[in-house]
Motif scaffolding. Structure first.
Motif, PDB file in Angstrom:
ATOM      1  N   LYS A  80       0.833  -1.217   0.000  1.00  0.00           N
ATOM      2  CA  LYS A  80       0.000   0.000   0.000  1.00  0.00           C
ATOM      3  C   LYS A  80       0.863   1.261   0.000  1.00  0.00           C
ATOM      4  O   LYS A  80       0.505   2.275  -0.606  1.00  0.00           O
ATOM      5  CB  LYS A  80      -0.927  -0.014   1.216  1.00  0.00           C
ATOM      6  CG  LYS A  80      -2.011  -1.084   1.148  1.00  0.00           C
ATOM      7  CD  LYS A  80      -2.842  -1.104   2.429  1.00  0.00           C
ATOM      8  CE  LYS A  80      -3.906  -2.215   2.362  1.00  0.00           C
ATOM      9  NZ  LYS A  80      -4.712  -2.273   3.601  1.00  0.00           N
ATOM     10  N   TYR A  93       2.391   1.745  -3.610  1.00  0.00           N
ATOM     11  CA  TYR A  93       1.460   2.130  -4.663  1.00  0.00           C
ATOM     12  C   TYR A  93       1.218   3.649  -4.711  1.00  0.00           C
ATOM     13  O   TYR A  93       0.677   4.158  -5.686  1.00  0.00           O
ATOM     14  CB  TYR A  93       0.130   1.382  -4.533  1.00  0.00           C
ATOM     15  CG  TYR A  93      -0.032   0.359  -5.630  1.00  0.00           C
ATOM     16  CD1 TYR A  93      -0.591   0.715  -6.858  1.00  0.00           C
ATOM     17  CD2 TYR A  93       0.419  -0.947  -5.469  1.00  0.00           C
ATOM     18  CE1 TYR A  93      -0.701  -0.218  -7.868  1.00  0.00           C
ATOM     19  CE2 TYR A  93       0.312  -1.881  -6.482  1.00  0.00           C
ATOM     20  CZ  TYR A  93      -0.246  -1.507  -7.686  1.00  0.00           C
ATOM     21  OH  TYR A  93      -0.345  -2.429  -8.701  1.00  0.00           O
ATOM     22  N   MET A 138      -6.564   0.713  -3.994  1.00  0.00           N
ATOM     23  CA  MET A 138      -5.594  -0.179  -3.359  1.00  0.00           C
ATOM     24  C   MET A 138      -5.783  -0.195  -1.836  1.00  0.00           C
ATOM     25  O   MET A 138      -5.766  -1.263  -1.210  1.00  0.00           O
ATOM     26  CB  MET A 138      -4.181   0.268  -3.742  1.00  0.00           C
ATOM     27  CG  MET A 138      -3.066  -0.315  -2.858  1.00  0.00           C
ATOM     28  SD  MET A 138      -3.070  -2.124  -2.765  1.00  0.00           S
ATOM     29  CE  MET A 138      -2.627  -2.536  -4.420  1.00  0.00           C
ATOM     30  N   ASN A 162      -8.907  -2.232  -0.734  1.00  0.00           N
ATOM     31  CA  ASN A 162      -9.100  -3.491  -1.469  1.00  0.00           C
ATOM     32  C   ASN A 162      -9.780  -4.562  -0.617  1.00  0.00           C
ATOM     33  O   ASN A 162     -10.544  -5.380  -1.143  1.00  0.00           O
ATOM     34  CB  ASN A 162      -7.756  -4.003  -1.972  1.00  0.00           C
ATOM     35  CG  ASN A 162      -7.914  -5.233  -2.848  1.00  0.00           C
ATOM     36  OD1 ASN A 162      -8.469  -5.165  -3.932  1.00  0.00           O
ATOM     37  ND2 ASN A 162      -7.440  -6.386  -2.338  1.00  0.00           N
ATOM     38  N   PHE A 191      -9.139  -4.673  -6.704  1.00  0.00           N
ATOM     39  CA  PHE A 191      -7.758  -4.523  -7.131  1.00  0.00           C
ATOM     40  C   PHE A 191      -7.037  -5.864  -7.120  1.00  0.00           C
ATOM     41  O   PHE A 191      -6.465  -6.274  -8.123  1.00  0.00           O
ATOM     42  CB  PHE A 191      -7.026  -3.527  -6.218  1.00  0.00           C
ATOM     43  CG  PHE A 191      -5.911  -2.811  -6.920  1.00  0.00           C
ATOM     44  CD1 PHE A 191      -6.117  -1.599  -7.541  1.00  0.00           C
ATOM     45  CD2 PHE A 191      -4.643  -3.368  -6.997  1.00  0.00           C
ATOM     46  CE1 PHE A 191      -5.094  -0.935  -8.204  1.00  0.00           C
ATOM     47  CE2 PHE A 191      -3.617  -2.734  -7.659  1.00  0.00           C
ATOM     48  CZ  PHE A 191      -3.830  -1.501  -8.277  1.00  0.00           C
ATOM     49  N   TYR A 225      -7.229  -3.659 -11.247  1.00  0.00           N
ATOM     50  CA  TYR A 225      -5.817  -3.859 -11.559  1.00  0.00           C
ATOM     51  C   TYR A 225      -5.607  -3.882 -13.068  1.00  0.00           C
ATOM     52  O   TYR A 225      -4.676  -3.264 -13.590  1.00  0.00           O
ATOM     53  CB  TYR A 225      -5.331  -5.164 -10.925  1.00  0.00           C
ATOM     54  CG  TYR A 225      -3.862  -5.451 -11.156  1.00  0.00           C
ATOM     55  CD1 TYR A 225      -2.907  -5.030 -10.242  1.00  0.00           C
ATOM     56  CD2 TYR A 225      -3.438  -6.163 -12.289  1.00  0.00           C
ATOM     57  CE1 TYR A 225      -1.564  -5.299 -10.449  1.00  0.00           C
ATOM     58  CE2 TYR A 225      -2.098  -6.436 -12.507  1.00  0.00           C
ATOM     59  CZ  TYR A 225      -1.164  -6.003 -11.574  1.00  0.00           C
ATOM     60  OH  TYR A 225       0.177  -6.260 -11.782  1.00  0.00           O
TER      61      TYR A 225
END
Length: 600
Positions: A70, A73, A116, A119, A125, A148
């Motif tokens: 996380k 991202y 994300m 999720n 995702f 995704y």
């Protein structure tokens, strides 16, 4: 969170490289240029991804892996948007990205990152995640969800859009820009290829290891080296948009180091280079041996209308305009070079014409002054004297004396009138010389014959030493006027019983005329005015004969028309010597004042 980390070689390489990338981005950002800033932010995003991924690879539990993914991202979601903005900024088309475009790009990045983070609530995702311990260290295994796949499509779309902009611009740039674009395109193809293999070709060491952040860091380092070592962004294609190829004037762009980075066809035509001009300084384009002065240094100041003279006669006007980044940092200069040869020549001709008009106007004023004072006065005296003679008031003896004085005044007035008429004729534009071959002796005798009465009155001796064999090629009447005025001038300024000598000498193809007297001579101021063709003041002879200075000016003009060499030697109290030369043989042409006269 950090206590259960087990560092491995991959993780240490990513973390170390990521930290170095952070420091590099901070150093680059100090340049405060727009294209540098976007590259630095993109490098920070890649470094953020790498460091977080390094900690993910060092984690052994699924909970810690999901925590670090996380974190990483945050960089992954922003990278494609930052890449597109950087590409457009690099090619100088950041104005194509309006506020709505910026909002859309970062809104997409924000939504992707939120997907994300949340999720676990929707699994859009990642549908599922697990830990694979079959390799040398635990790796996170994922099953991609719908978002995704959408993120992958958008990611590659933005990357391809940036590539397309670079490639399209590559076709319209000079070779120096092509090298930059090629370096940028080839280096960024590395992470794109690696990520493509990871997603679509399942090229993953140990089944799950993503090499994309390694490739992104490698690319960032390549671009950074190009930036620092080769000035990759110092010479941005943005400068190309400042150059107008259709201009007839030469236009060039130099970077902040004074190096030539772009130019139009007119500039290249002016330079007529023997080798590639890119990377050279302007002073090197204009070699020192071709200029009569050094080319000015171009610093952080505008250059206004600097005139550059080349030894081949060309004259250029050079101006520069400073180019700044939006942050206000000096980024180079745009140079404008105009060929002003004809303009300068026309300006000089106009100045010469103006000086001639001023000179002629002064001569006109002088003419009216002579008429008003030197001619009007004797005529009024003549009128008054005639009235006095006719009135029978004076005795016959007094009348004879008055008539004698009156005759002298009339002679002076007639001489002055002749000079005025001759001078007026000489000033007529288009007046032609009547050139012919004639004997010098007969000319000299004709010139001095009208002056015999003046010589007798002042009991002066005139010695003539002129060869009967000498001939000259000139305007006979004008040379006779010159000689008459020079001898008359000597008579006027030589005392009673003085001596005047006129003689000639042949030197090669020239005949020299000399008029010497033992009179009062001329002062240094008078000599300077005569030699510099300035206006001469009225003076008085040894018996108060009025001299207007017009006779010497007339001699000076007539001799200049013949292209004659004119020399004057004089000393106060010891007399003066006037001399000039004429051609002994006919010539095809004679030097003269082409703006006032035409000659055969």
């Amino acid at each position: 969170m950090f206590s259960d980390l087990n560092y491995n070689l991959y993780a240490l390489v990513l973390i170390t490289s990521g930290v170095f990338a952070f420091l590099l981005a901070a150093w680059i950002m100090r340049k405060r240029r727009q294209v540098f800033n976007w590259f630095s932010i993109m490098l920070i995003a890649a470094a953020w991804w790498a460091v977080a991924y390094g900690f993910e690879l060092s984690s052994s539990s699924q909970e810690n892996m999901l925590f670090w993914i996380k974190i990483e991202y945050l960089g992954i979601a922003c990278l494609p948007s930052l890449w597109l903005i950087f590409c457009y900024s690099f090619i100088g088309r950041e104005n194509r990205l309006n506020n709505l475009t910026f909002f859309s790009l970062f809104a997409y990045s924000a939504v992707t990152y939120l997907m994300m983070l949340t999720n676990e609530g929707h699994h859009l995702f990642y549908e599922s995640t697990s830990v694979d311990s079959s390799g040398p260290f635990p790796l996170l295994s994922i099953d991609p969800g719908p978002w995704y796949h959408l993120h992958t499509i958008v990611f590659y779309s933005l990357v391809v859009a940036g590539y397309w902009a670079l490639i399209a611009h590559l076709r319209h740039t000079k070779p120096v820009f092509r090298r930059q674009n090629r370096l940028l395109i080839l280096s960024t193809l590395v992470p794109l290829s690696v990520n493509f293999g990871y997603i679509f070709l399942d090229l993953r060491p140990y089944g799950h290891l993503d090499l994309t952040p390694f490739a992104f860091l490698l690319t960032s380092f390549i671009i950074a080296v190009g930036l620092m070592r080769f000035g990759l962004f110092d010479v941005t294609p943005m400068a190309r948009t400042r150059v107008i190829q259709e201009l007839s004037d030469g236009v060039a762009v130099v970077d902040s180091h004074g190096r030539l980075i772009d130019f139009n066809g007119a500039f290249e035509e002016i330079m007529k280079p023997r080798e590639d001009l890119f990377g050279k300084r302007l002073a090197e384009c204009f070699p020192a041996e071709e200029m009569d002065q050094a080319f000015p240094d171009l610093g952080e100041e505008n250059l206004q209308e600097h005139i550059l003279h080349l030894n081949d006669g060309r004259i250029y006007e050079v101006s520069s305009t400073i180019l700044y980044e939006k942050t206000g940092l000096f980024n180079g200069s745009a140079i404008l070079i105009k060929d002003v040869t004809q303009r300068i020549e026309s300006q000089h001709k106009l100045e010469d014409k103006t000086q001639q008009l001023i000179k002629l106007n002064a001569l006109k004023d002088r003419l009216f002054s002579i008429i008003a004072h030197d001619l009007r006065g004797p005529l009024i005296n003549l009128q008054e004297t005639l009235n006095l003679v006719n009135s029978d008031v004076i005795t016959p003896e007094e009348r004879d004396e008055v008539l004698k004085i009156l005759g002298e005044n009339v002679e002076q007035s007639v001489s002055l009138m002749k000079n005025l008429l001759d001078w007026a004729q000489s000033q007529q534009k288009g007046e032609r010389l009547e050139l012919s071959l004639f004997h010098v002796e007969s000319l000299v005798r004709e010139a001095v014959e009208p002056l015999q009465s003046l010589l007798k009155r002042k009991q002066q001796v005139l010695d003539l030493d002129v060869s009967s064999k000498l001939e000259v090629y000139a305007d006979r009447e004008r040379i006779k006027i010159v000689l008459r005025n020079l001898v008359n001038n000597s008579i006027k300024f030589t005392p009673v019983q003085g001596k005047i000598r006129v003689w000639t000498e042949q030197k090669n193809d020239e005949v020299w005329f000399y008029v010497r007297d033992n009179g009062v001579g001329m002062s240094e101021t008078q000599l300077e005015k005569l030699n510099k063709e300035m206006e001469l003041e009225s003076t008085y002879g040894t018996q108060n004969e009025k001299g207007s200075g017009l006779g010497l000016m007339l001699c000076r003009d007539f001799l200049r028309q013949h292209g004659s060499k004119w020399e004057v030697e004089s000393e106060m109290g010891f007399g003066s010597t006037f001399s000039f030369s004429l051609s002994a043989l006919p010539k095809d042409s004679h030097p003269a004042d082409s703006d006032l006269y035409k000659y055969q």
